[in-house]
Write a protein that holds these residues in place. Structure first.
Motif, PDB file in Angstrom:
ATOM      1  N   ILE A  28       1.065  -1.333  -0.056  1.00 57.71           N
ATOM      2  CA  ILE A  28       0.039   0.021   0.153  1.00 57.71           C
ATOM      3  C   ILE A  28       0.882   1.293   0.020  1.00 57.71           C
ATOM      4  CG2 ILE A  28      -0.163   0.394   2.621  1.00 57.71           C
ATOM      5  CD1 ILE A  28      -3.324   0.743   1.949  1.00 57.71           C
ATOM      6  N   GLY A  29       0.409   2.158  -0.886  1.00 58.24           N
ATOM      7  CA  GLY A  29       1.255   3.510  -0.745  1.00 58.24           C
ATOM      8  C   GLY A  29       2.424   3.322  -1.828  1.00 58.24           C
ATOM      9  N   THR A  30       2.483   2.393  -2.673  1.00 58.30           N
ATOM     10  CA  THR A  30       3.298   2.057  -3.885  1.00 58.30           C
ATOM     11  C   THR A  30       2.426   1.962  -5.111  1.00 58.30           C
ATOM     12  OG1 THR A  30       3.306  -0.328  -3.972  1.00 58.30           O
ATOM     13  CG2 THR A  30       4.702   0.710  -2.200  1.00 58.30           C
ATOM     14  N   GLN A  31       3.176   1.974  -6.309  1.00 59.41           N
ATOM     15  CA  GLN A  31       2.322   1.881  -7.602  1.00 59.41           C
ATOM     16  C   GLN A  31       2.198   0.428  -7.891  1.00 59.41           C
ATOM     17  OE1 GLN A  31       5.064   4.559 -10.037  1.00 59.41           O
ATOM     18  NE2 GLN A  31       2.997   5.302 -10.415  1.00 59.41           N
ATOM     19  N   GLN A  32       2.718  -0.500  -7.206  1.00 57.40           N
ATOM     20  CA  GLN A  32       2.526  -1.945  -7.355  1.00 57.40           C
ATOM     21  C   GLN A  32       1.108  -2.326  -7.495  1.00 57.40           C
ATOM     22  OE1 GLN A  32       4.675  -4.427  -4.800  1.00 57.40           O
ATOM     23  NE2 GLN A  32       3.704  -6.494  -5.439  1.00 57.40           N
ATOM     24  N   SER A  33       0.724  -3.132  -8.551  1.00 61.81           N
ATOM     25  CA  SER A  33      -0.622  -3.465  -8.529  1.00 61.81           C
ATOM     26  C   SER A  33      -0.753  -5.278  -9.071  1.00 61.81           C
ATOM     27  CB  SER A  33      -1.382  -2.883  -9.828  1.00 61.81           C
ATOM     28  OG  SER A  33      -0.642  -3.167 -10.974  1.00 61.81           O
ATOM     29  N   VAL A  34      -2.030  -5.701  -8.771  1.00 60.15           N
ATOM     30  CA  VAL A  34      -2.158  -7.024  -9.236  1.00 60.15           C
ATOM     31  C   VAL A  34      -3.392  -7.309 -10.205  1.00 60.15           C
ATOM     32  CG1 VAL A  34      -1.088  -7.933  -7.079  1.00 60.15           C
ATOM     33  CG2 VAL A  34      -3.578  -7.475  -7.210  1.00 60.15           C
ATOM     34  N   THR A  35      -3.237  -8.095 -11.123  1.00 59.39           N
ATOM     35  CA  THR A  35      -4.290  -8.318 -12.107  1.00 59.39           C
ATOM     36  C   THR A  35      -5.107  -9.516 -11.537  1.00 59.39           C
ATOM     37  OG1 THR A  35      -3.292  -7.460 -13.983  1.00 59.39           O
ATOM     38  CG2 THR A  35      -4.907  -8.797 -14.484  1.00 59.39           C
ATOM     39  N   LEU A  36      -6.175  -9.334 -11.456  1.00 58.88           N
ATOM     40  CA  LEU A  36      -7.160 -10.483 -10.891  1.00 58.88           C
ATOM     41  C   LEU A  36      -8.645 -10.347 -11.764  1.00 58.88           C
ATOM     42  CD1 LEU A  36      -7.621  -9.576  -6.991  1.00 58.88           C
ATOM     43  CD2 LEU A  36      -6.161 -11.167  -8.237  1.00 58.88           C
ATOM     44  N   GLY A  37      -8.524 -11.803 -12.488  1.00 59.47           N
ATOM     45  CA  GLY A  37      -9.487 -11.710 -13.643  1.00 59.47           C
ATOM     46  C   GLY A  37      -9.064 -10.838 -14.959  1.00 59.47           C
ATOM     47  N   LYS A  38      -9.892  -9.859 -15.170  1.00 62.42           N
ATOM     48  CA  LYS A  38      -9.622  -8.858 -16.229  1.00 62.42           C
ATOM     49  C   LYS A  38      -9.525  -7.355 -15.737  1.00 62.42           C
ATOM     50  CE  LYS A  38     -13.183 -11.275 -19.069  1.00 62.42           C
ATOM     51  NZ  LYS A  38     -14.309 -11.262 -19.990  1.00 62.42           N
ATOM     52  N   ARG A  39      -9.165  -7.311 -14.316  1.00 62.78           N
ATOM     53  CA  ARG A  39      -9.038  -6.040 -13.679  1.00 62.78           C
ATOM     54  C   ARG A  39      -7.886  -5.827 -12.936  1.00 62.78           C
ATOM     55  NH1 ARG A  39      -9.874  -2.324  -9.986  1.00 62.78           N
ATOM     56  NH2 ARG A  39     -11.419  -0.626 -10.400  1.00 62.78           N
ATOM     57  N   LYS A  40      -7.347  -4.775 -13.250  1.00 60.40           N
ATOM     58  CA  LYS A  40      -5.930  -4.549 -12.317  1.00 60.40           C
ATOM     59  C   LYS A  40      -6.340  -3.627 -10.860  1.00 60.40           C
ATOM     60  CE  LYS A  40      -1.715  -3.978 -15.244  1.00 60.40           C
ATOM     61  NZ  LYS A  40      -0.518  -3.154 -15.623  1.00 60.40           N
ATOM     62  N   PHE A  41      -5.843  -4.215  -9.995  1.00 55.96           N
ATOM     63  CA  PHE A  41      -6.068  -3.553  -8.430  1.00 55.96           C
ATOM     64  C   PHE A  41      -4.778  -3.211  -7.834  1.00 55.96           C
ATOM     65  CE2 PHE A  41      -9.633  -6.548  -9.413  1.00 55.96           C
ATOM     66  CZ  PHE A  41     -10.629  -6.000  -8.997  1.00 55.96           C
ATOM     67  N   ASP A  42      -4.831  -1.884  -7.297  1.00 57.94           N
ATOM     68  CA  ASP A  42      -3.768  -1.702  -6.453  1.00 57.94           C
ATOM     69  C   ASP A  42      -4.097  -1.762  -5.162  1.00 57.94           C
ATOM     70  OD1 ASP A  42      -5.551   0.406  -5.437  1.00 57.94           O
ATOM     71  OD2 ASP A  42      -4.359   2.040  -6.872  1.00 57.94           O
ATOM     72  N   ALA A  43      -3.127  -1.731  -4.138  1.00 57.74           N
ATOM     73  CA  ALA A  43      -3.491  -2.160  -2.704  1.00 57.74           C
ATOM     74  C   ALA A  43      -4.505  -1.263  -2.061  1.00 57.74           C
ATOM     75  CB  ALA A  43      -2.087  -1.847  -1.845  1.00 57.74           C
ATOM     76  N   GLU A  44      -4.632  -0.010  -2.486  1.00 59.78           N
ATOM     77  CA  GLU A  44      -5.754   1.018  -1.730  1.00 59.78           C
ATOM     78  C   GLU A  44      -7.250   0.453  -2.301  1.00 59.78           C
ATOM     79  OE1 GLU A  44      -5.369   4.837  -3.258  1.00 59.78           O
ATOM     80  OE2 GLU A  44      -3.202   5.015  -2.913  1.00 59.78           O
ATOM     81  N   GLU A  45      -7.152  -0.076  -3.451  1.00 60.12           N
ATOM     82  CA  GLU A  45      -8.713  -0.808  -3.774  1.00 60.12           C
ATOM     83  C   GLU A  45      -8.639  -1.795  -3.164  1.00 60.12           C
ATOM     84  OE1 GLU A  45      -8.939   1.144  -8.465  1.00 60.12           O
ATOM     85  OE2 GLU A  45      -7.609  -0.479  -7.967  1.00 60.12           O
ATOM     86  N   LEU A  46      -7.773  -3.009  -3.201  1.00 63.10           N
ATOM     87  CA  LEU A  46      -8.171  -3.989  -2.239  1.00 63.10           C
ATOM     88  C   LEU A  46      -8.499  -4.077  -0.961  1.00 63.10           C
ATOM     89  CD1 LEU A  46      -5.055  -5.829  -3.984  1.00 63.10           C
ATOM     90  CD2 LEU A  46      -7.266  -6.556  -4.341  1.00 63.10           C
ATOM     91  N   SER A  47      -7.788  -3.091  -0.425  1.00 65.97           N
ATOM     92  CA  SER A  47      -8.029  -2.517   1.311  1.00 65.97           C
ATOM     93  C   SER A  47      -9.262  -2.075   1.253  1.00 65.97           C
ATOM     94  CB  SER A  47      -6.992  -1.734   1.603  1.00 65.97           C
ATOM     95  OG  SER A  47      -5.605  -2.279   1.522  1.00 65.97           O
ATOM     96  N   ALA A  48      -9.817  -1.310   0.183  1.00 65.73           N
ATOM     97  CA  ALA A  48     -11.051  -0.816   0.280  1.00 65.73           C
ATOM     98  C   ALA A  48     -12.104  -1.736   0.157  1.00 65.73           C
ATOM     99  CB  ALA A  48     -11.343   0.174  -0.910  1.00 65.73           C
ATOM    100  N   LEU A  49     -12.067  -2.854  -0.609  1.00 63.55           N
ATOM    101  CA  LEU A  49     -12.985  -3.987  -0.604  1.00 63.55           C
ATOM    102  C   LEU A  49     -13.145  -4.578   0.775  1.00 63.55           C
ATOM    103  CD1 LEU A  49     -12.183  -5.305  -4.077  1.00 63.55           C
ATOM    104  CD2 LEU A  49     -14.119  -4.297  -3.465  1.00 63.55           C
ATOM    105  N   VAL A  50     -11.858  -4.828   1.411  1.00 66.48           N
ATOM    106  CA  VAL A  50     -12.042  -5.432   2.780  1.00 66.48           C
ATOM    107  C   VAL A  50     -12.752  -4.488   3.758  1.00 66.48           C
ATOM    108  CG1 VAL A  50     -10.556  -6.233   4.700  1.00 66.48           C
ATOM    109  CG2 VAL A  50      -9.834  -6.718   2.340  1.00 66.48           C
ATOM    110  N   LEU A  51     -12.418  -3.021   3.794  1.00 63.71           N
ATOM    111  CA  LEU A  51     -13.033  -2.370   4.621  1.00 63.71           C
ATOM    112  C   LEU A  51     -14.589  -2.091   4.291  1.00 63.71           C
ATOM    113  CD1 LEU A  51     -10.166   0.601   4.154  1.00 63.71           C
ATOM    114  CD2 LEU A  51     -10.763  -0.822   6.434  1.00 63.71           C
ATOM    115  N   ARG A  52     -14.890  -2.346   2.980  1.00 62.14           N
ATOM    116  CA  ARG A  52     -16.371  -2.048   2.794  1.00 62.14           C
ATOM    117  C   ARG A  52     -17.117  -3.386   3.602  1.00 62.14           C
ATOM    118  NH1 ARG A  52     -17.761  -1.098  -3.286  1.00 62.14           N
ATOM    119  NH2 ARG A  52     -17.731  -3.485  -3.662  1.00 62.14           N
TER     120      ARG A  52
END
Length: 567
Positions: free
Chosen positions: A71-95
């Protein structure tokens, strides 16, 4: 309602302040911990928590864990057809945690206190805030994880003498020295290591067994992503078993072939010796900064799931010459403390006499040049403005002067760290300010740093002779998001279909059964296959009672097969 959230590397938890105490919120499965895991199904649906983590060995290219580490870096991962960064993944958990709290209380969540490692830099803290924003949460405050744990422990014990919180989680290590007096929970010093946690012990365990389980190097033909997840999952299970026994089996199955070996606790301790040694420096630094001697500490309080490891507890016992205090639940303390802070922000009458003070865990300053004694200058020198472990909120100002005749601009590089050369510190941002052209040294510039209780840094630079002032709230230069961009990202996340909360139990147990089918061979595999068919038949019936009974039977059967179910 304001909730407290422990957003962890391995697991996350949410708690509320109710009737004068912190209460942990169960998720849809009834668990108090939610794995920090996200998986995207073939239909584009998001699975979050245990259902996602159970899919990781079987769907490694569609599942991710431990994303807090980037989190706080430009690193991202591709899951399925979409790229996610750590902020977005963390947001899904927070939600998901927000939804669990609303389902548990029947109230609308209006804000959250989120915990972060004490040694998170400004960029990581802002990224965490953005994750909360993307999840639809108003982040009222960020609280350092050991501080939250200290708050939970201090409220319970009302200790007068200083105690040390030793927080070793899945991805980070933090230390805080805390004193409680007259209702004030005062953090005297904090230190830590953002790249040290249970995941690192897993990697050492994998290094230890890799050659032994595969002497013929058959696994070199495996997909590296799939193999990495198989090894990581096996390492996690083996490490947990070694917390209860002196030996455990490390085993994976690939292409219907078993690769296994026995691991002994003594061998793991030897392999992890460099990691155990790294636990010492943050402890010593916090003791020095607080001017507290180790013998005056009343308790060594263990927090974080990785402190369950016997090799870690032995290292702590040797380090302090006494047994640590393990009465606080290592996985719950941080969330419980976050809920206390939520209660403080809500001005609950039960907390009227409680106050919390914290410290800046790292030194903040700017890049300067200094004379080299030969008429020249040496650049890249760090000039501290706020020293580490300064009580916060804090505001400090230093004065600087121009270096060259007729200089028209001053450039400020803003850094955090402890090294004399800025190259060894972490750059947080930069700013420029115009100055009047005069002989060198005649123009002074004042630089003020203000660091608040959420760990956010404001920088103000002024030229007294001209009255020109520039202000900057440090932003991530690699991703300077506007409000419009944040809103667009929030909408994009909201469009991702999240697996229904009420069906989470079924998804989790089915994913676990699928993992077991791939993990076992022979008769056990056949049996799991039969169990899966029976459970799928129950799901097809769409009868809630039939599904519930089948699910309970399947969980009992899997428990008997695996011997455990861990979070």
């Amino acid at each position: 309602m304001i909730i407290g959230i422990d957003l962890g590397t391995t697991n996350s938890a949410v708690a509320i302040w109710r009737d004068g105490e912190s209460v942990l919120v169960p998720n849809a499965l009834g668990d108090l911990l939610t794995p920090s895991a996200v998986s995207i199904t073939d239909t584009g649906e998001a699975l979050i928590g245990l259902a996602a983590r159970e899919r990781q060995p079987t769907h490694p290219k569609h599942t991710v864990t431990a994303f807090k580490r980037f989190i706080g870096t430009q690193q991202s991962v591709t899951l399925g057809k979409r790229k996610f960064d750590a902020e977005e993944l963390s947001a899904l958990v927070l939600r998901q945690l927000k939804a669990d709290a609303e389902a548990f209380t029947g109230e609308t969540v209006t804000g959250a206190v989120i915990t972060v490692p004490a040694y998170f830099n400004d960029r990581q803290r802002k990224a965490t805030r953005r994750a909360g924003d993307l999840a639809g949460l108003e982040v009222k405050r960020l609280v350092n994880e050991p501080t939250a744990a200290a708050l939970a422990f201090g409220i319970q014990t009302r200790e007068q003498e200083p105690f040390l919180v030793f927080d070793l989680g899945g991805g980070t290590f933090d230390v805080s020295i805390v004193e409680v007096f007259d209702g004030v929970v005062e953090v005297r010093a904090s230190s830590g290591d953002n790249r040290l946690g249970g995941e690192d012990f897993n990697e050492r365990l994998i290094d230890l067994v890799r050659a032994r389980i595969d002497p013929d190097k058959k696994l070199e033909k495996a997909d590296p992503v799939v193999l990495a997840e198989l090894l990581r999952a096996a390492a996690e299970r083996t490490r947990r078993k070694l917390s209860e026994s002196d030996e455990a089996e490390f085993a994976i199955v690939w292409k219907d072939e078993s690769f296994a070996t026995t691991v002994y606790a003594s061998a793991l301790e030897e392999a992890c010796a460099p990691l155990l040694q790294r636990l010492r420096d943050p402890v010593l630094r916090s003791l020095r900064d607080s001017n507290i001697r180790v013998e005056t500490l009343s308790e060594i309080v263990l927090v974080g799931g990785s402190t369950r490891m016997p090799i870690v507890r032995k290292a702590i016992t040797r380090m302090f010459g006494r047994f640590p205090n393990a009465t606080v639940h290592p996985d719950h303390a941080v969330a419980l403390g976050a809920a206390v802070q939520a209660g403080l922000l809500s001005r609950d009458v039960a907390l009227d006499e409680v106050r919390l003070t914290d410290v800046c865990p790292f030194t903040l300053g700017i890049e300067v040049a200094e004379g080299d004694g030969r008429g020249g200058y040496r650049e890249g020198i760090f000039s501290p403005i706020i020293d580490r472990n300064t009580p916060i909120p804090a505001s400090r100002v230093n004065s600087y002067h121009t270096l060259a005749d007729n200089q028209r601009e001053i450039h400020f590089g803003i850094y955090q760290g402890e090294a004399r050369e800025v190259a060894s510190n972490v750059k947080l941002g930069e700013m420029r300010i115009q100055v009047p052209p005069k002989p060198r040294g005649e123009v002074s510039i004042e630089c003020r740093f203000t660091y608040d209780t959420s760990g956010m840094l404001d920088v103000d630079v002024s030229v007294p002779s001209t009255g020109v002032t520039r202000s900057l709230v440090i932003m991530d230069q690699s991703d300077p998001l506007t409000e419009k961009q944040i809103a667009e990202r929030r909408d994009a996340l909201a469009a991702i279909k999240v697996h229904p909360r009420e069906e989470s139990e079924n998804a989790a147990v089915r994913a676990r059964a699928a993992r077991c089918y791939e993990s076992f061979l022979g008769r056990e595999r056949d049996i799991v296959g039969q169990w899966l068919s029976t459970f799928d038949g129950a799901l097809d019936s769409q009868d809630p009672r039939t599904i519930r009974e089948a699910r309970e039977q399947l969980v009992t059967a899997l428990d008997s097969l695996e011997g455990e179910r861990f979070l």
